[in-house]
Design a protein around this motif. Structure first.
Motif, PDB file in Angstrom:
ATOM      1  N   GLY A  94      -9.184   7.005-102.212  1.00 27.52           N
ATOM      2  CA  GLY A  94     -10.237   6.072-102.588  1.00 27.52           C
ATOM      3  C   GLY A  94      -9.879   5.167-103.753  1.00 27.52           C
ATOM      4  O   GLY A  94     -10.750   4.481-104.293  1.00 27.52           O
ATOM      5  N   ARG A  95      -8.607   5.138-104.127  1.00 29.86           N
ATOM      6  CA  ARG A  95      -8.209   4.287-105.242  1.00 29.86           C
ATOM      7  C   ARG A  95      -8.444   2.815-104.917  1.00 29.86           C
ATOM      8  O   ARG A  95      -8.918   2.047-105.756  1.00 29.86           O
ATOM      9  N   GLY A  96      -8.106   2.399-103.705  1.00 26.34           N
ATOM     10  CA  GLY A  96      -8.343   1.020-103.303  1.00 26.34           C
ATOM     11  C   GLY A  96      -9.824   0.672-103.271  1.00 26.34           C
ATOM     12  O   GLY A  96     -10.218  -0.430-103.665  1.00 26.34           O
ATOM     13  N   ALA A  97     -10.636   1.644-102.809  1.00 24.70           N
ATOM     14  CA  ALA A  97     -12.079   1.407-102.778  1.00 24.70           C
ATOM     15  C   ALA A  97     -12.644   1.293-104.189  1.00 24.70           C
ATOM     16  O   ALA A  97     -13.540   0.481-104.451  1.00 24.70           O
ATOM     17  N   LEU A  98     -12.105   2.086-105.124  1.00 22.43           N
ATOM     18  CA  LEU A  98     -12.555   2.012-106.511  1.00 22.43           C
ATOM     19  C   LEU A  98     -12.199   0.662-107.126  1.00 22.43           C
ATOM     20  O   LEU A  98     -13.021   0.056-107.825  1.00 22.43           O
ATOM     21  N   GLU A  99     -11.004   0.179-106.843  1.00 24.53           N
ATOM     22  CA  GLU A  99     -10.612  -1.133-107.353  1.00 24.53           C
ATOM     23  C   GLU A  99     -11.498  -2.226-106.766  1.00 24.53           C
ATOM     24  O   GLU A  99     -11.927  -3.144-107.479  1.00 24.53           O
ATOM     25  N   ALA A 100     -11.786  -2.132-105.475  1.00 24.88           N
ATOM     26  CA  ALA A 100     -12.656  -3.128-104.844  1.00 24.88           C
ATOM     27  C   ALA A 100     -14.059  -3.096-105.443  1.00 24.88           C
ATOM     28  O   ALA A 100     -14.699  -4.139-105.606  1.00 24.88           O
ATOM     29  N   LEU A 101     -14.538  -1.895-105.787  1.00 23.32           N
ATOM     30  CA  LEU A 101     -15.865  -1.769-106.401  1.00 23.32           C
ATOM     31  C   LEU A 101     -15.906  -2.457-107.753  1.00 23.32           C
ATOM     32  O   LEU A 101     -16.862  -3.180-108.065  1.00 23.32           O
ATOM     33  N   PHE A 102     -14.875  -2.259-108.567  1.00 22.10           N
ATOM     34  CA  PHE A 102     -14.832  -2.884-109.882  1.00 22.10           C
ATOM     35  C   PHE A 102     -14.747  -4.410-109.783  1.00 22.10           C
ATOM     36  O   PHE A 102     -15.293  -5.126-110.624  1.00 22.10           O
ATOM     37  N   LEU A 103     -14.059  -4.910-108.763  1.00 23.92           N
ATOM     38  CA  LEU A 103     -13.863  -6.348-108.629  1.00 23.92           C
ATOM     39  C   LEU A 103     -14.945  -7.027-107.790  1.00 23.92           C
ATOM     40  O   LEU A 103     -14.961  -8.248-107.670  1.00 23.92           O
ATOM     41  N   SER A 104     -15.844  -6.243-107.200  1.00 23.90           N
ATOM     42  CA  SER A 104     -16.856  -6.800-106.290  1.00 23.90           C
ATOM     43  C   SER A 104     -17.779  -7.838-106.928  1.00 23.90           C
ATOM     44  O   SER A 104     -18.209  -8.771-106.235  1.00 23.90           O
ATOM     45  N   PRO A 105     -18.132  -7.743-108.228  1.00 25.03           N
ATOM     46  CA  PRO A 105     -18.989  -8.798-108.789  1.00 25.03           C
ATOM     47  C   PRO A 105     -18.384 -10.193-108.715  1.00 25.03           C
ATOM     48  O   PRO A 105     -19.110 -11.188-108.857  1.00 25.03           O
ATOM     49  N   LEU A 106     -17.081 -10.291-108.492  1.00 24.22           N
ATOM     50  CA  LEU A 106     -16.453 -11.610-108.377  1.00 24.22           C
ATOM     51  C   LEU A 106     -16.883 -12.337-107.106  1.00 24.22           C
ATOM     52  O   LEU A 106     -16.843 -13.573-107.060  1.00 24.22           O
TER      53      LEU A 106
END
Length: 264
Positions: A94-106
């Motif tokens: 889930g590392r990729g999903a975690l990164e996507a979550l952090f960057l999702s506000p963009l």
């Protein structure tokens, strides 16, 4: 120069002129001595800048924006550093999903975030609080720090850290004296990028600000709905100057090309 090269250069020059022309015109109008929005002729004046600095509402909103941007940027970087370390160094599902979550506000429109946060704050009774306004700004600016820090930590040589640990340094000492200095350009660049994005934020802030926490962009929007005079151009020129100064510092520290393309 080949004909294709000349055409490309001309096209690029026209694009640059088209992008900069509105900013240049606004900055010129700020120096007009007239009472209407007009370009200055032979006479130039600083009267509208003086009026801005003597306008209590604008100065209060400027202080609010300055304090909000500083605290939000600091908290965002404090959250982004360990998060970027976990994403770049951790080996977990889930590392990729975690990164996507952090960057999702963009990729989420700030208008949507503003309406959603307004509903949330209304339900929990948090409207009108500077603390919750700061958390809202942290939500939308943390991805900017994350991008720069992930870029700074990708390909990072950890042999220096291992050497420090083998010589008896604690993990905290290793982080403060080895890791942090090596990623300091990314940390500083991330803070500056977060600061300017928080300072300029309008779309989301207009939904969740209160009379005591009105930021400078919101104050400008409110003033523009009532009247438009060269004082608005003066405020805009000051914001352009602040943004340009921050961009120059960011370019010297980190490099705008790496920020814009998200190079890793």
């Amino acid at each position: 120069m080949p004909r294709n090269g000349a055409l490309a250069l001309t096209f690029n020059a026209l694009v640059v002129v088209f992008m900069l022309a509105p900013l240049v015109i606004v900055c010129l109008v700020a120096f007009t001595p007239e009472n209407t929005l007009s370009l200055p002729g032979w006479s130039w004046s600083l009267r509208w800048f003086e009026k801005v600095f003597h306008h209590p509402d604008f100065m209060t909103s400027f202080v609010n924006s300055l304090w909000l941007a500083s605290t939000s940027a600091t908290l965002s970087v404090a959250l982004a550093v360990p998060s970027a370390m976990a994403i770049t160094r951790g080996e977990f599902r889930g590392r990729g999903a975690l990164e996507a979550l952090f960057l999702s506000p963009l990729v989420i429109p700030h208008l949507v975030l503003g309406v959603a946060l307004l509903q949330l704050f209304s339900h929990i009774g948090a409207t009108g609080s500077f603390f919750w306004l700061m958390l809202a700004h942290v939500l939308i600016i943390t991805p900017y720090a994350m991008r720069l820090l992930i870029s700074a930590m990708t390909g990072y040589d950890r042999t220096v850290e291992h050497a420090a640990l083998s010589l008896g340094a604690s993990r905290w000492t290793m982080f403060v004296r080895v890791t942090l200095p090596m990623i300091l350009p990314g940390v500083t660049g991330g803070w500056l990028l977060c600061f300017i994005n928080s300072f300029d934020e309008l779309t989301m802030s207009i939904f969740i600000t209160a009379p005591s926490t009105i930021t400078l962009p919101v104050r400008m929007y409110m003033y523009a709905t009532e009247s438009i005079d060269p004082m608005m151009a003066a405020v805009s020129a000051l914001i352009v100057a602040l943004t340009a100064t921050t961009a120059l510092i960011l370019d010297r520290i980190y490099g705008l090309d790496r920020v814009l393309v998200g190079q890793r």
